[in-house]
Enzyme design. Structure first.
Site, PDB file in Angstrom:
ATOM      1  N   HIS A 536       0.816  -1.264   0.102  1.00 14.51           N
ATOM      2  CA  HIS A 536       0.072  -0.047  -0.088  1.00 14.51           C
ATOM      3  C   HIS A 536       0.903   1.028  -0.023  1.00 14.51           C
ATOM      4  O   HIS A 536       0.863   1.990  -0.966  1.00 14.51           O
ATOM      5  CB  HIS A 536      -1.038  -0.054   1.239  1.00 14.51           C
ATOM      6  CG  HIS A 536      -1.888   1.123   1.288  1.00 14.51           C
ATOM      7  ND1 HIS A 536      -2.623   1.549   2.473  1.00 14.51           N
ATOM      8  CD2 HIS A 536      -2.280   2.118   0.538  1.00 14.51           C
ATOM      9  CE1 HIS A 536      -3.269   2.479   2.293  1.00 14.51           C
ATOM     10  NE2 HIS A 536      -3.227   2.976   0.972  1.00 14.51           N
ATOM     11  N   HIS A 541       1.419   5.153  -2.643  1.00  8.03           N
ATOM     12  CA  HIS A 541       1.655   6.293  -2.447  1.00  8.03           C
ATOM     13  C   HIS A 541       2.972   6.944  -2.504  1.00  8.03           C
ATOM     14  O   HIS A 541       3.314   7.885  -3.389  1.00  8.03           O
ATOM     15  CB  HIS A 541       1.519   6.229  -0.605  1.00  8.03           C
ATOM     16  CG  HIS A 541       0.005   6.342  -0.638  1.00  8.03           C
ATOM     17  ND1 HIS A 541      -0.781   7.484   0.025  1.00  8.03           N
ATOM     18  CD2 HIS A 541      -0.962   5.306  -0.100  1.00  8.03           C
ATOM     19  CE1 HIS A 541      -1.983   7.115   0.395  1.00  8.03           C
ATOM     20  NE2 HIS A 541      -2.131   5.746   0.113  1.00  8.03           N
ATOM     21  N   HIS A 727      -4.087   1.080  -6.469  1.00  3.29           N
ATOM     22  CA  HIS A 727      -4.347   1.589  -5.043  1.00  3.29           C
ATOM     23  C   HIS A 727      -5.784   1.216  -4.606  1.00  3.29           C
ATOM     24  O   HIS A 727      -5.938   0.893  -3.426  1.00  3.29           O
ATOM     25  CB  HIS A 727      -4.140   3.133  -5.184  1.00  3.29           C
ATOM     26  CG  HIS A 727      -4.352   3.898  -3.899  1.00  3.29           C
ATOM     27  ND1 HIS A 727      -5.829   4.504  -3.491  1.00  3.29           N
ATOM     28  CD2 HIS A 727      -3.499   3.833  -2.626  1.00  3.29           C
ATOM     29  CE1 HIS A 727      -5.523   5.030  -2.245  1.00  3.29           C
ATOM     30  NE2 HIS A 727      -4.643   4.685  -1.753  1.00  3.29           N
TER      31      HIS A 727
END
Length: 875
Positions: A536, A541, A727
C-alpha cells in the site's frame, strides 16, 4: 449626432470579446466582490500567433488590460457551495489573432481559486476555453507579478505557437524553483527531498529514525521538499511542525485538498478525536485557545496511557469484539473530558463528544462478518482472501520445495524452510509435491525473508511474532486452502545461528486446533504489516509522488502527457504529506498499529531495493509471481494459473482498458517513434523521474529508455494503473476486510505457549480467550479500526476512473472521443463484474463470508462502499 454615437458604440462592441470568469465560492469571495470594481484584479489576453519583442525576448502580443465587470453568483447548494462568475469585456484587435493564454494580476490582499475563463465570441474562432483550477495570490508572491493560464489546446514542445513558447518555458521555471529556501503557503514549487522529516531528535532517541532515501542502506523514493529548517539536535534531520499544524504542512497550494474534502478530513478527524484515539488530528482545533488545546492534548495522552493498562486492554470474548459494531463497548472515562466539552465553542464540536463520555461511537459492521460472523475462521476464507482480499498481490506459485531463503547465509545462517513433504502429503489429493508443483497446485505466502532481518528487534518491543511461510493447495473445486504454516524466529545464539522454526498443519479441535488458528493469525499479522508498509504505502503512495513532482517540473500543462496523467495525481501529495506527519513518522499511527513498530519504514525501505517499475504492470507482476504465464492467444496476453483469481481477472480487464485508452491517446500526438525522441520535455521528464525522483535506483537496467511509442504507452499505463486501480485494490478493502480485527490482526503480543504450561492448557479450555490474548489488544484495535474506517471511505468530491472533473479538459476532438470509448469500456467491465459475482461456479468471488469481490468495480457512491476506483491515490 445621436446616430453617429450609436454607430461608434456598435463598432466598439464589435472589437470586444465577451468573457466569463468562474471562481470557486470561498470565504474570501464576498470580500473580493466588494473591491474588484476598484480594479483589484486585472487580465490580459495573450496572442498565440502574433508576437512582439520585449526586454525578456519574443512573446505573444498582449491585449489591453481589462477588469472584472459584473459579479453573478450561481445557485449555491449544500454539496457544491456554488461558484461565482464574473463578466468581462476584452478589447481584441483582429491582427492579434487567436488568444492562446491570458495573464492575471491579483492586487487584492486575499487569494482566490480561479476555475475557468470562457471567451464566447473571438473573431474567426468563436469559443475559447481556459481551465485554470488554481489559487491566485497577491502579485508580490510571484517573480513576475502575474500568473499565466493557457487555453485547453494541446501542443508538443516543438509545435507550440511562437507567441506561447516563452510563457510555456517561464511557467516550468517557476514550478521548478531554485531548490533553496523555506516553502510558503503561496509557493508553487515542486522539488525533491529525502525522508529526513520523520524523526524528532529533540525528544530523545526513541523518536529517531534513519534518513530514507539518498543512501545505499536506506533507499527510498523522494518526497516533496518543504525547505523547513533543520533540527537543532540533529542537523541531518528536518524539523517537524507541531501536531496542531499538521494540516498545514507544505505542498504546492494547488495540490491541497478541496474545501469539500478538507471538510471530510475535519469531520472524521473530529469524530476520532472525540474518542480520544487518534493523535495528530487534534490539528482540527488549531484555532481554539491554548487552554482548550492543552486540555485536548492532555485527554489524548491520558487515553493512550490506558493502552498499557491490563484493566482496559483485553477483549474477553468475540462477543466483546462484536460490541464495537453495536456501540456497546465501554472504555475508560476521564474526568477532564467534561471540562473539554464545556470549553469547545462550537455546537458542532460539542455534539461530537458523547454526553456520557464513556461509550465509543458505533462502528459500521465490516462486510466480512455481515453475512456470517464466523466464516473468517475457515481455511477456505483464509485462502480466498489471498486471491480476493485486501492484499491479493503477494501470493506466489510455489516453484521450489522446500522453499529456500535468499538472505545472506553469512549474516543470517540457514534460513531455508523446514517444511517437509511428510508435513503436507496427506492434504494434496494424492499428488506428490513434485506433481502438485508441475500441475500448478501449490502456492506460497512467503513473509520470511522480508521480516527476518528485523525480527529480533521487533520482538524486543511490545510485539512478539514470527516470520511466516504459508503453503497452500489448490483443490479440484478451485478453492485454495492452507496446508502448512511455518513459524520462524531468530536463534537465541544470534542471527548467524539461523532460525528456530516449527511447522503447523490444519487441525480443528483441542489445543492443536487453537494453535492452527493462531498460526493463521501470525501469517495474517505478517501479511497485514507487509500490505500496509509495502503493497500500500510504498508501491502506491510513495512510488507515485516522484512522478507527480517530475511531471509538474518538466511537462507543461500544454503537453499531452501532462493532460493525460494530471487527473491521476490529484490529492496524492497532500495525503502523503499528512502521512509523513501523523502516520509513518516516528511514534506515528502506523508504528502504533502494525507489528514492525519502529522498524516499519526500515522494512519498507529494504523492500524498495527490489522495486522494479516495469513489474508494476499487472501482467508483468502476475508472471513474476508465477500466477500467470505468457499467452499470445489471450485477450490480455497472459493466462492465469488460477482461473478464479478475482483480483487478477478484474484487474486484467481494467489494465487492458487503461492501456487501450492510453494507446489511442498517445497516437493522437505521436505518429511515430521519432516524435517521441524529438520531445525535449518528455526526455527531461523521464530523465528526472529516473535520476532524481527514484534516484537511488537510477542505474537499474530495467528502466525504459523512453525512445518509442510503445515505451511511452506502457510507462503511462503503469503510472495510471498504480495510481488508480492498484491503489483502489489495496486500500478500499481495509475496513470491509480488516475492520474486524480477528480476521486481519495487525500485531501479536506473545509467542505460542509451551506445552505443560497454564497458557497452553488455556488453548484447549478457552480457545477464544487464548486467541484474543495473542492478537491486537483492545484499544489499539479500536485505534486501528478508527484509522482504516477513515482511509476506506470515498469523499464527496471523488473523481473515478473514466471520469474527469471538467468535460472540456482538452480541445482535441480525437482525444475526447477516445476518452468516451474508455468510459464506455469501463461501464461494460462493471456489468461483467456484476455477472461474475452472481456466478455460483466462481467460488472465490464470494467465498464462505458471502462477500462479493467489488474492489475493482470502477464506480462508487460516497462513503464506505468497498468498491470504486478513484483516478488517483487520494486517501
Amino acid at each position: 449626432m445621436a446616430d453617429d454615437d450609436r454607430r461608434k458604440r456598435f463598432k466598439a462592441d464589435d472589437n470586444k470579446v465577451k468573457g466569463t470568469l468562474m471562481l470557486m465560492n470561498h470565504h474570501s469571495i464576498s470580500t473580493i466582490a466588494d473591491e474588484v470594481f476598484g480594479r483589484k484584479v486585472c487580465l490580459h489576453l495573450i496572442s498565440a500567433v502574433r508576437s512582439e519583442s520585449t526586454a525578456r525576448g519574443l512573446r505573444g502580443k498582449l491585449g489591453k488590460e481589462t477588469h472584472l465587470k459584473n459579479w453573478v453568483s450561481t445557485v449555491i447548494t449544500p454539496s457544491t457551495k456554488g461558484d461565482c462568475t464574473f463578466e468581462l469585456d476584452f478589447e481584441w484587435e483582429d491582427e492579434i489573432g487567436v488568444p492562446g493564454a491570458f495573464l492575471i494580476i491579483n492586487r487584492h490582499h486575499k487569494e482566490f481559486y480561479l476555475k475557468t475563463l470562457t471567451l464566447t465570441n473571438v473573431p474567426n474562432v468563436g469559443r475559447v476555453h481556459f481551465i485554470c483550477n488554481s489559487w491566485v495570490y497577491h502579485e508580490e508572491h510571484y517573480n513576475n507579478g502575474y500568473r499565466v493560464f493557457f487555453s485547453n489546446q494541446t501542443y508538443l514542445p516543438g509545435e507550440t505557437p511562437e507567441g506561447l513558447r516563452h510563457y510555456r518555458e517561464e511557467e516550468l521555471e517557476e514550478l521548478r524553483g531554485n531548490g533553496t529556501g523555506k516553502r510558503e503557503e503561496w509557493d508553487r514549487v515542486y522539488d525533491y527531498d529525502v525522508y529526513n522529516d520523520l524523526s524528532e531528535p529533540d525528544k530523545g532517541s526513541e523518536l529517531l529514525r534513519p534518513i530514507f532515501g539518498g543512501s545505499v542502506g536506506h533507499p527510498y523514493p523522494r518526497r516533496c521538499r518543504t525547505g523547513r529548517p533543520l533540527s537543532s539536535s540533529d542537523p541531518d534531520m528536518e524539523s517537524r511542525i507541531g501536531i496542531l499544524h499538521s494540516l498545514n504542512i507544505y505542498v504546492p497550494r494547488d495540490e491541497r485538498f478541496s474545501d469539500l474534502k478538507m471538510a471530510d478530513v475535519y469531520a472524521y478527524g473530529l469524530k476520532l478525536v472525540s474518542q480520544g484515539l487518534l493523535p495528530g488530528f487534534e490539528s482540527v482545533v488549531d484555532k481554539l485557545s491554548d487552554e482548550i488545546v492543552g486540555t485536548l492534548e492532555n485527554f489524548i495522552n491520558h487515553k493512550f496511557e490506558a493502552i498499557s493498562s491490563n484493566k482496559f486492554n483485553e477483549f474477553s470474548s468475540f462477543e466483546d469484539v462484536l460490541k464495537l459494531y453495536e456501540g456497546g463497548l465501554k472504555i475508560p472515562k476521564f474526568n477532564f473530558l467534561e471540562s473539554l466539552r464545556e470549553k469547545i465553542p462550537s455546537e458542532f464540536l460539542r455534539e461530537l463528544f458523547r454526553s456520557d463520555g464513556e461509550h465509543l461511537s458505533k462502528f459500521p459492521v465490516p462486510q466480512v462478518i455481515q453475512e456470517d460472523n464466523s466464516a473468517w475462521r475457515t481455511d477456505e476464507e483464509f485462502g480466498r482472501e489471498l486471491l480476493a482480499g485486501i492484499s491479493p498481490v503477494v501470493i506466489q506459485r510455489l516453484q521450489e520445495f522446500p522453499p529456500t531463503s535468499k538472505l545472506d547465509p553469512v549474516k543470517f545462517g540457514n534460513q531455508n524452510s523446514t517444511i517437509t513433504e511428510d508435513d503436507i502429503k496427506d492434504q494434496m489429493d494424492g499428488f506428490s509435491v513434485w506433481e502438485a508443483m508441475k500441475h500448478n497446485r501449490l502456492f506460497i505466502l512467503d513473509h520470511h525473508d522480508p521480516l527476518m532481518p528485523y525480527l529480533r528487534g521487533i520482538n524486543e518491543t511490545a510485539t512478539k511474532t514470527y516470520a511466516t511461510r504459508t503453503i497452500l493447495f489448490l483443490q479440484n473445486n478451485g478453492i485454495l486452502k492452507p496446508i502448512a504454516i511455518e513459524l520462524s524466529r531468530p536463534h537465541p545464539d544470534g542471527y548467524e545461528a539461523g532460525a528456530i522454526s516449527t511447522v503447523h498443519t490444519p487441525a480443528s479441535h483441542g489445543a492443536k486446533g487453537t494453535i492452527w488458528l493462531l498460526a493463521k493469525a501470525y501469517a495474517n499479522v505478517n501479511d497485514s504489516g507487509y500490505h500496509q508498509l509495502v503493497c500500500h504505502w510504498l508501491h502506491t503512495h510513495a512510488s507515485i509522488e516522484p512522478f507527480i513532482i517530475a511531471t509538474n517540473r518538466q511537462l507543461s500543462v500544454l503537453h499531452p502527457i501532462h493532460k493525460l496523467l494530471h487527473p491521476h495525481f490529484r490529492d496524492t501529495m497532500n495525503i502523503n504529506a499528512l502521512s509523513r506527519q501523523t502516520l509513518i513518522n516516528a511514534g506515528g499511527l502506523l508504528e502504533k498499529t502494525v507489528f514492525p513498530d519502529k522498524y516499519s519504514l526500515a522494512m519498507s525501505s529494504n523492500m524498495y531495493k527490489k522495486w522494479d517499475f516495469t513489474k508494476q504492470a499487472l501482467p508483468a507482476d502476475l508472471i513474476d509471481r508465477g500466477m500467470a504465464v505468457e499467452d499470445s492467444t489471450s485477450p490480455h496476453g497472459v493466462r492465469l494459473v488460477i482461473e478464479d483469481y478475482p483480483f487478477a481477472v478484474d484487474g486484467l480487464e481494467i489494465w487492458s482498458a487503461i492501456r487501450s485508452w492510453v494507446k489511442d491517446y498517445v497516437f493522437v500526438y505521436y505518429k511515430n517513434d521519432e516524435a517521441v525522441q524529438r520531445d525535449k520535455e518528455l526526455k527531461n521528464w523521464w530523465e528526472e523521474v529516473r535520476t532524481k525522483g527514484h534516484g537511488d535506483l537510477k542505474n537499474e537496467p530495467w528502466w525504459p529508455k523512453m525512445h518509442t511509442c510503445d515505451e511511452l504507452i506502457e510507462s503511462c499505463t503503469i503510472i495510471i494503473w498504480v495510481a488508480s486501480a492498484l491503489h483502489a485494490a489495496v486500500n478500499f478493502g481495509q475496513y470491509p476486510y480488516g475492520g474486524y480485527l480477528p480476521n486481519r490482526p495487525a500485531m501479536s503480543r506473545r509467542l505460542l505457549p509451551e506445552p505443560e504450561t497454564v497458557d497452553y492448557d488455556e488453548l484447549e479450555e478457552n480457545p477464544d480467550k487464548a486467541f484474543l490474548k495473542t492478537v491486537t489488544p483492545q484499544l489499539q484495535s479500536i485505534l486501528g479500526i478508527s484509522l482504516i474506517e477513515v482511509l476506506s471511505r470515498h469523499s464527496a468530491d471523488e473523481v473515478y476512473l473514466g471520469q474527469r472533473d471538467t468535460p472540456e479538459w482538452t480541445a482535441d476532438k480525437q482525444a475526447l472521443e477516445a476518452f468516451d470509448r474508455f468510459g464506455a469500456h469501463l461501464r461494460k467491465i462493471e456489468q461483467k463484474i456484476e455477472a461474475m459475482n452472481l456466478d455460483e461456479r466462481l467460488i472465490n468471488r464470494t467465498g464462505p463470508a458471502q462477500m462479493p469481490y467489488t474492489l475493482l468495480y470502477p464506480s462508487s457512491d460516497i462513503g464506505l462502499t468497498g468498491r470504486g476506483i478513484p483516478n488517483s491515490v487520494s486517501i
